[in-house]
Design a protein around this motif. Structure first.
Motif, PDB file in Angstrom:
ATOM      1  N   VAL A   1      12.007   7.246  52.610  1.00 49.82           N
ATOM      2  CA  VAL A   1      12.456   8.301  53.485  1.00 49.82           C
ATOM      3  C   VAL A   1      11.170   9.213  53.677  1.00 49.82           C
ATOM      4  O   VAL A   1      10.928   9.524  54.445  1.00 49.82           O
ATOM      5  CB  VAL A   1      13.616   8.650  53.164  1.00 49.82           C
ATOM      6  N   ALA A   2      10.873   9.669  52.374  1.00 48.96           N
ATOM      7  CA  ALA A   2       9.881  10.996  52.229  1.00 48.96           C
ATOM      8  C   ALA A   2       8.513  10.496  52.688  1.00 48.96           C
ATOM      9  O   ALA A   2       7.860  11.366  53.297  1.00 48.96           O
ATOM     10  CB  ALA A   2       9.793  11.204  50.656  1.00 48.96           C
ATOM     11  N   LEU A   3       8.241   9.346  52.321  1.00 50.14           N
ATOM     12  CA  LEU A   3       6.643   8.742  53.163  1.00 50.14           C
ATOM     13  C   LEU A   3       6.832   8.684  54.379  1.00 50.14           C
ATOM     14  O   LEU A   3       5.888   8.951  55.124  1.00 50.14           O
ATOM     15  CB  LEU A   3       6.482   7.688  52.281  1.00 50.14           C
ATOM     16  N   ALA A   4       7.903   8.393  55.257  1.00 51.49           N
ATOM     17  CA  ALA A   4       7.892   8.147  56.547  1.00 51.49           C
ATOM     18  C   ALA A   4       7.857   9.541  57.064  1.00 51.49           C
ATOM     19  O   ALA A   4       7.450   9.784  58.264  1.00 51.49           O
ATOM     20  CB  ALA A   4       9.065   7.276  56.854  1.00 51.49           C
ATOM     21  N   ALA A   5       8.570  10.575  56.322  1.00 53.48           N
ATOM     22  CA  ALA A   5       8.692  11.931  57.004  1.00 53.48           C
ATOM     23  C   ALA A   5       7.572  12.359  56.957  1.00 53.48           C
ATOM     24  O   ALA A   5       7.266  13.497  57.714  1.00 53.48           O
ATOM     25  CB  ALA A   5       9.807  12.589  55.966  1.00 53.48           C
ATOM     26  N   ILE A   6       6.428  12.146  56.267  1.00 55.52           N
ATOM     27  CA  ILE A   6       5.279  12.936  56.193  1.00 55.52           C
ATOM     28  C   ILE A   6       4.011  12.265  56.609  1.00 55.52           C
ATOM     29  O   ILE A   6       2.953  12.502  56.688  1.00 55.52           O
ATOM     30  CB  ILE A   6       4.844  13.493  54.423  1.00 55.52           C
ATOM     31  N   ALA A   7       4.471  11.248  57.482  1.00 53.78           N
ATOM     32  CA  ALA A   7       3.496  10.114  58.028  1.00 53.78           C
ATOM     33  C   ALA A   7       2.372  10.847  58.614  1.00 53.78           C
ATOM     34  O   ALA A   7       1.148  10.436  58.420  1.00 53.78           O
ATOM     35  CB  ALA A   7       4.038   9.042  58.641  1.00 53.78           C
ATOM     36  N   ALA A   8       2.867  11.906  59.770  1.00 56.22           N
ATOM     37  CA  ALA A   8       1.687  12.418  60.466  1.00 56.22           C
ATOM     38  C   ALA A   8       0.815  13.193  59.625  1.00 56.22           C
ATOM     39  O   ALA A   8      -0.136  13.680  60.176  1.00 56.22           O
ATOM     40  CB  ALA A   8       2.393  13.190  61.360  1.00 56.22           C
ATOM     41  N   ASP A   9       1.276  13.897  58.610  1.00 57.77           N
ATOM     42  CA  ASP A   9       0.336  14.785  57.790  1.00 57.77           C
ATOM     43  C   ASP A   9      -0.723  14.140  56.882  1.00 57.77           C
ATOM     44  O   ASP A   9      -1.552  14.869  56.379  1.00 57.77           O
ATOM     45  CB  ASP A   9       1.500  15.423  56.905  1.00 57.77           C
ATOM     46  N   ILE A  10      -0.629  12.804  56.775  1.00 55.24           N
ATOM     47  CA  ILE A  10      -1.331  12.385  55.501  1.00 55.24           C
ATOM     48  C   ILE A  10      -2.364  11.004  56.106  1.00 55.24           C
ATOM     49  O   ILE A  10      -2.171   9.939  55.650  1.00 55.24           O
ATOM     50  CB  ILE A  10      -0.545  11.686  54.466  1.00 55.24           C
TER      51      ILE A  10
ATOM     52  N   ALA B   1       9.882   2.672  57.661  1.00 53.84           N
ATOM     53  CA  ALA B   1       8.631   3.394  57.012  1.00 53.84           C
ATOM     54  C   ALA B   1       7.424   2.897  57.650  1.00 53.84           C
ATOM     55  O   ALA B   1       6.364   3.645  57.919  1.00 53.84           O
ATOM     56  CB  ALA B   1       8.935   3.456  55.668  1.00 53.84           C
ATOM     57  N   GLN B   2       7.275   1.652  57.674  1.00 52.06           N
ATOM     58  CA  GLN B   2       6.020   0.843  58.155  1.00 52.06           C
ATOM     59  C   GLN B   2       5.895   1.302  59.635  1.00 52.06           C
ATOM     60  O   GLN B   2       4.698   1.565  59.912  1.00 52.06           O
ATOM     61  CB  GLN B   2       6.338  -0.471  58.035  1.00 52.06           C
ATOM     62  N   SER B   3       6.883   1.217  60.399  1.00 53.97           N
ATOM     63  CA  SER B   3       6.673   1.978  61.909  1.00 53.97           C
ATOM     64  C   SER B   3       6.080   3.255  61.841  1.00 53.97           C
ATOM     65  O   SER B   3       5.081   3.560  62.347  1.00 53.97           O
ATOM     66  CB  SER B   3       7.909   1.840  62.614  1.00 53.97           C
ATOM     67  N   ALA B   4       6.808   4.112  61.125  1.00 53.75           N
ATOM     68  CA  ALA B   4       6.029   5.641  61.098  1.00 53.75           C
ATOM     69  C   ALA B   4       4.670   5.707  60.319  1.00 53.75           C
ATOM     70  O   ALA B   4       3.910   6.375  61.073  1.00 53.75           O
ATOM     71  CB  ALA B   4       7.106   6.437  60.001  1.00 53.75           C
ATOM     72  N   LEU B   5       4.248   4.680  59.432  1.00 59.50           N
ATOM     73  CA  LEU B   5       3.034   5.130  58.834  1.00 59.50           C
ATOM     74  C   LEU B   5       1.975   4.190  59.278  1.00 59.50           C
ATOM     75  O   LEU B   5       0.767   3.907  58.964  1.00 59.50           O
ATOM     76  CB  LEU B   5       3.465   4.393  57.461  1.00 59.50           C
ATOM     77  N   GLY B   6       2.535   3.366  60.452  1.00 60.25           N
ATOM     78  CA  GLY B   6       1.342   2.644  61.210  1.00 60.25           C
ATOM     79  C   GLY B   6       0.582   1.490  60.417  1.00 60.25           C
ATOM     80  O   GLY B   6      -0.468   1.114  60.668  1.00 60.25           O
ATOM     81  N   GLY B   7       1.649   0.584  59.802  1.00 59.28           N
ATOM     82  CA  GLY B   7       0.937  -0.413  59.084  1.00 59.28           C
ATOM     83  C   GLY B   7       0.501  -0.158  57.517  1.00 59.28           C
ATOM     84  O   GLY B   7      -0.069  -1.013  56.864  1.00 59.28           O
ATOM     85  N   ARG B   8       0.652   0.956  57.384  1.00 58.27           N
ATOM     86  CA  ARG B   8      -0.154   1.364  55.803  1.00 58.27           C
ATOM     87  C   ARG B   8       1.030   1.404  54.599  1.00 58.27           C
ATOM     88  O   ARG B   8       0.721   1.806  53.341  1.00 58.27           O
ATOM     89  CB  ARG B   8      -0.524   2.874  55.910  1.00 58.27           C
ATOM     90  N   PHE B   9       2.301   0.974  54.941  1.00 59.15           N
ATOM     91  CA  PHE B   9       3.265   1.141  53.858  1.00 59.15           C
ATOM     92  C   PHE B   9       3.475  -0.228  53.099  1.00 59.15           C
ATOM     93  O   PHE B   9       3.343  -1.373  53.559  1.00 59.15           O
ATOM     94  CB  PHE B   9       4.614   1.379  54.348  1.00 59.15           C
ATOM     95  N   THR B  10       3.639  -0.185  51.685  1.00 57.96           N
ATOM     96  CA  THR B  10       3.774  -1.207  50.558  1.00 57.96           C
ATOM     97  C   THR B  10       5.136  -0.827  49.959  1.00 57.96           C
ATOM     98  O   THR B  10       5.009   0.190  49.460  1.00 57.96           O
ATOM     99  CB  THR B  10       2.437  -1.377  49.896  1.00 57.96           C
TER     100      THR B  10
END
Length: 305
Positions: free
Chosen positions: A47-56, A84-93
């Motif tokens: 959840v946290a990584l998805a929430a900050i996706a736009a900042d990093i 989370a993968q959707s929010a991070l544009g494919g960068r999530f593992t």
């Protein structure tokens, strides 16, 4: 590529208490290749990584390292990961693990009698879902029949593995493993051979091995070691960590701390790479804010040239 020749990520640990803290750590870790958050008592890292996706946008990869399977179902976990993968544009593992008896039974009230079997059944359901396919598993410990409609790239998985059977499972089915309290001697003699053999036998690409390494740039390595020793007793007592510490020939995770000048730390990190680590996840284990900032600055300069 940095002088170590492998991606170097920053591990924010298990104690993140808020999304703002995760965001702050990610911004503070500028210069690292990737960013990782684990879970025990703190925020849900997915959840946290998805929430900050736009900042990093600076990180090529962000992930969990690890989240326990206890308390989760494959459909629910896959939904969170693909979101989370959707929010991070494919960068999530997604890093997952069976955890430990004291957590599974003590916290969640679930059985830890057959952790390997449950992990294998969990992966049989989870991996298709993360690829955008249906799950169809009726196992002895869990059942999962269903699909998701979340639009996202496939999500790679790291399986935390230290024992031979779990390593074989990771090599055969996943992108690789993430290991902690595990020194270079053990990676070279135990982790890498089993993992690689399983991947090769399954016709899979060479697996990734992400090693957690604690470091501190300091003028007083003895004090850093003493502080790490005081805080690491619980890990040394956990059976899976105890086995790999014994294989390494050390008493405590504190004995794996790389502390001293940056040159000493780089030499120690290079030992992990030579042993077979394809990725490094750095935890900064400094005794004060000054050492912590000095360590971050030295590593950032190293990684960015």
């Amino acid at each position: 590529m940095n002088p170590l020749g492998v991606p170097v990520g920053y591990g924010a640990g298990t104690a993140m208490a808020s999304v703002d803290q995760v965001r702050g750590e990610a911004l503070w870790a500028a210069g690292f290749d990737s960013f990782w958050v684990s879970q025990v008592f703190g925020v849900d890292p997915i959840v946290a990584l998805a929430a900050i996706a736009a900042d990093i946008p600076q990180f090529s990869e962000l992930g969990t390292s690890v989240v326990p399977l206890a308390g989760r179902h494959p459909l629910a976990l896959a939904a969170s990961a693909r979101t989370a993968q959707s929010a991070l544009g494919g960068r999530f593992t997604l890093g997952i693990g069976p955890s430990h008896q004291m957590v599974v039974e003590g916290f969640f009230g679930e059985s830890y009698e057959r952790p390997f079997g449950r992990t294998a059944e969990f992966l049989a359901a989870l991996l298709p879902l993360l690829r955008g396919e249906p799950a169809d598993v009726t196992g002895e410990q869990l059942t999962a029949h269903g699909w998701l409609t979340i639009e996202a790239d496939p999500c790679p998985v790291f399986l935390a593995a230290l024992g031979p059977r779990m390593l074989e499972l990771a090599g055969r089915l996943t992108a690789g493993t993430t290991v902690g309290s595990c020194g270079p001697r053990t990676i070279a003699s135990h982790i890498a051979p089993v993992l690689r053999a399983a991947a090769a036998a399954a016709g899979r690409p060479p697996p990734r091995i992400m090693a957690l390494v604690s470091v501190a740039v300091t003028d007083d390595p003895a004090a850093a070691h003493a502080a790490a020793l005081a805080g690491g007793g619980v890990y040394a007592a956990l059976p899976s960590y105890r086995r790999v510490l014994d294989l390494e020939g050390v008493e405590s995770p504190a004995d794996l701390l790389l502390a001293g000048p940056i040159e000493r730390i780089v030499e120690g990190l290079a030992d992990y790479v030579a042993a077979g680590a394809t990725d490094l996840r750095i935890a900064i284990d400094a005794t004060n804010d000054g050492e912590r900032e000095a360590t971050r600055a030295a590593l950032a300069e190293l990684l960015t040239g």
